[in-house]
Motif scaffolding. Structure first.
Motif, PDB file in Angstrom:
ATOM      1  N   LEU A  65       0.820  -1.211   0.000  1.00  0.00           N
ATOM      2  CA  LEU A  65       0.000   0.000   0.000  1.00  0.00           C
ATOM      3  C   LEU A  65       0.861   1.271   0.000  1.00  0.00           C
ATOM      4  O   LEU A  65       0.469   2.279  -0.588  1.00  0.00           O
ATOM      5  CB  LEU A  65      -0.955  -0.015   1.196  1.00  0.00           C
ATOM      6  CG  LEU A  65      -2.066  -1.064   1.102  1.00  0.00           C
ATOM      7  CD1 LEU A  65      -2.783  -1.211   2.437  1.00  0.00           C
ATOM      8  CD2 LEU A  65      -3.041  -0.737  -0.020  1.00  0.00           C
ATOM      9  N   GLU A  68       1.639   1.968  -3.565  1.00  0.00           N
ATOM     10  CA  GLU A  68       0.460   2.496  -4.256  1.00  0.00           C
ATOM     11  C   GLU A  68       0.140   3.916  -3.813  1.00  0.00           C
ATOM     12  O   GLU A  68      -0.349   4.718  -4.608  1.00  0.00           O
ATOM     13  CB  GLU A  68      -0.736   1.567  -4.037  1.00  0.00           C
ATOM     14  CG  GLU A  68      -0.572   0.190  -4.648  1.00  0.00           C
ATOM     15  CD  GLU A  68      -0.571   0.181  -6.166  1.00  0.00           C
ATOM     16  OE1 GLU A  68      -0.193   1.173  -6.811  1.00  0.00           O
ATOM     17  OE2 GLU A  68      -0.961  -0.843  -6.735  1.00  0.00           O
ATOM     18  N   GLN A  69       0.434   4.264  -2.562  1.00  0.00           N
ATOM     19  CA  GLN A  69       0.172   5.626  -2.104  1.00  0.00           C
ATOM     20  C   GLN A  69       1.112   6.621  -2.761  1.00  0.00           C
ATOM     21  O   GLN A  69       0.729   7.770  -2.975  1.00  0.00           O
ATOM     22  CB  GLN A  69       0.233   5.694  -0.582  1.00  0.00           C
ATOM     23  CG  GLN A  69      -1.018   5.082   0.029  1.00  0.00           C
ATOM     24  CD  GLN A  69      -1.056   5.115   1.532  1.00  0.00           C
ATOM     25  OE1 GLN A  69      -0.099   4.708   2.194  1.00  0.00           O
ATOM     26  NE2 GLN A  69      -2.168   5.570   2.074  1.00  0.00           N
ATOM     27  N   LEU A  76      -5.624   7.912  -2.553  1.00  0.00           N
ATOM     28  CA  LEU A  76      -5.687   6.606  -1.892  1.00  0.00           C
ATOM     29  C   LEU A  76      -5.488   6.797  -0.397  1.00  0.00           C
ATOM     30  O   LEU A  76      -4.417   7.184   0.051  1.00  0.00           O
ATOM     31  CB  LEU A  76      -4.616   5.663  -2.448  1.00  0.00           C
ATOM     32  CG  LEU A  76      -4.457   4.314  -1.733  1.00  0.00           C
ATOM     33  CD1 LEU A  76      -5.756   3.523  -1.750  1.00  0.00           C
ATOM     34  CD2 LEU A  76      -3.328   3.512  -2.361  1.00  0.00           C
ATOM     35  N   GLU A 101      -5.012  -5.042  -4.219  1.00  0.00           N
ATOM     36  CA  GLU A 101      -4.744  -4.567  -5.578  1.00  0.00           C
ATOM     37  C   GLU A 101      -6.039  -4.405  -6.363  1.00  0.00           C
ATOM     38  O   GLU A 101      -6.223  -3.421  -7.080  1.00  0.00           O
ATOM     39  CB  GLU A 101      -3.789  -5.517  -6.293  1.00  0.00           C
ATOM     40  CG  GLU A 101      -3.350  -4.979  -7.640  1.00  0.00           C
ATOM     41  CD  GLU A 101      -2.209  -5.771  -8.252  1.00  0.00           C
ATOM     42  OE1 GLU A 101      -1.866  -5.452  -9.403  1.00  0.00           O
ATOM     43  OE2 GLU A 101      -1.670  -6.684  -7.606  1.00  0.00           O
ATOM     44  N   ILE A 104      -7.829  -1.265  -5.354  1.00  0.00           N
ATOM     45  CA  ILE A 104      -7.224  -0.072  -5.942  1.00  0.00           C
ATOM     46  C   ILE A 104      -7.527  -0.001  -7.435  1.00  0.00           C
ATOM     47  O   ILE A 104      -8.015   1.014  -7.939  1.00  0.00           O
ATOM     48  CB  ILE A 104      -5.698  -0.055  -5.687  1.00  0.00           C
ATOM     49  CG1 ILE A 104      -5.434   0.099  -4.190  1.00  0.00           C
ATOM     50  CG2 ILE A 104      -5.023   1.056  -6.493  1.00  0.00           C
ATOM     51  CD1 ILE A 104      -4.008  -0.197  -3.766  1.00  0.00           C
ATOM     52  N   ILE A 108     -10.497   2.537  -6.510  1.00  0.00           N
ATOM     53  CA  ILE A 108      -9.854   3.847  -6.344  1.00  0.00           C
ATOM     54  C   ILE A 108      -9.404   4.432  -7.677  1.00  0.00           C
ATOM     55  O   ILE A 108      -9.642   5.610  -7.957  1.00  0.00           O
ATOM     56  CB  ILE A 108      -8.654   3.741  -5.382  1.00  0.00           C
ATOM     57  CG1 ILE A 108      -9.078   3.180  -4.019  1.00  0.00           C
ATOM     58  CG2 ILE A 108      -7.936   5.075  -5.253  1.00  0.00           C
ATOM     59  CD1 ILE A 108     -10.099   3.968  -3.269  1.00  0.00           C
ATOM     60  N   ASN A 134     -14.099  -1.006  -0.411  1.00  0.00           N
ATOM     61  CA  ASN A 134     -13.610   0.149  -1.150  1.00  0.00           C
ATOM     62  C   ASN A 134     -14.737   0.782  -1.960  1.00  0.00           C
ATOM     63  O   ASN A 134     -15.698   0.104  -2.318  1.00  0.00           O
ATOM     64  CB  ASN A 134     -12.455  -0.246  -2.083  1.00  0.00           C
ATOM     65  CG  ASN A 134     -12.856  -1.291  -3.095  1.00  0.00           C
ATOM     66  OD1 ASN A 134     -12.812  -2.471  -2.793  1.00  0.00           O
ATOM     67  ND2 ASN A 134     -13.244  -0.877  -4.286  1.00  0.00           N
TER      68      ASN A 134
END
Length: 189
Positions: A65, A68-69, A76, A101, A104, A108, A134
């Motif tokens: 994460l 990804e951030q 996110l 995953e 996201i 997101i 999510n």
């Protein structure tokens, strides 16, 4: 097989993000390279293990994460509700990564404003309950598919816990929710 489950798109996206950041944000590009290296190093270590503690699995999820951030920035956000008594439970390594995953990639990433992924972990009697929720674009939803990531998680849970493990997934009112119920296992089987 564990290493092969890492979606090549994740690596491509990371490398493309690093390339884009090199000119605009060199420090961000460097940070993303270091985070990616640490995540890959960690996954190689657990690849030989059949089980790890949920605490270690959550640490791997945090590394994923963090990468990804860097890619998504403030779009996110992560919220956690983790029952500390569940951290010693044994789980297959990297079973949360494909679910996060998916949250996201299919949630997101499709929303201009992004959103919050909620990860909830609770120990309820002899069960371990894990939920990932999510936001998603309700207009973009296609009929729910059970793709490679979710299928892989189901197979891995079945291999470790048999029919005692359950996984459900549903989309409703702009939210996607995955629920896992596993038997509490405190020692390697």
């Amino acid at each position: 097989a564990l290493r092969a489950q890492l979606d090549p798109h994740f690596l491509y996206n990371c490398l493309n993000s690093i390339a884009a950041l090199t000119a605009a944000d060199p420090a961000g590009a460097r940070r993303m390279c270091l985070l990616l290296a640490e995540f890959l190093r960690s996954t190689l270590h657990v690849g030989s293990l059949a089980q790890i503690s949920l605490g270690d699995e959550l640490a791997l999820a945090d590394r994923f994460l963090s990468i990804e951030q860097v890619r998504f920035g403030s779009r996110l956000q992560i919220a956690r509700r983790v029952d500390e008594t569940a951290l010693g439970c044994r789980v297959p390594p990297l079973f949360l990564q494909p679910l996060l995953e998916n949250a996201i990639t299919h949630g997101i990433a499709d929303l201009v404003e992004g959103g919050v992924i909620l990860l909830t972990v609770a120990r309820i009697g002899d069960d371990l309950a894990i939920a990932i929720e999510n936001p998603c674009d309700p207009d973009a939803l296609t009929p729910m598919r059970h793709g490679t990531g979710m299928s892989n998680v189901r197979q891995r849970l079945a291999a470790m816990f048999g029919s005692a493990a359950r996984m459900t997934a549903q989309a409703e009112s702009g939210r996607f929710h995955v629920q896992l119920i596993l038997p509490v296992t405190l020692h390697e089987q």
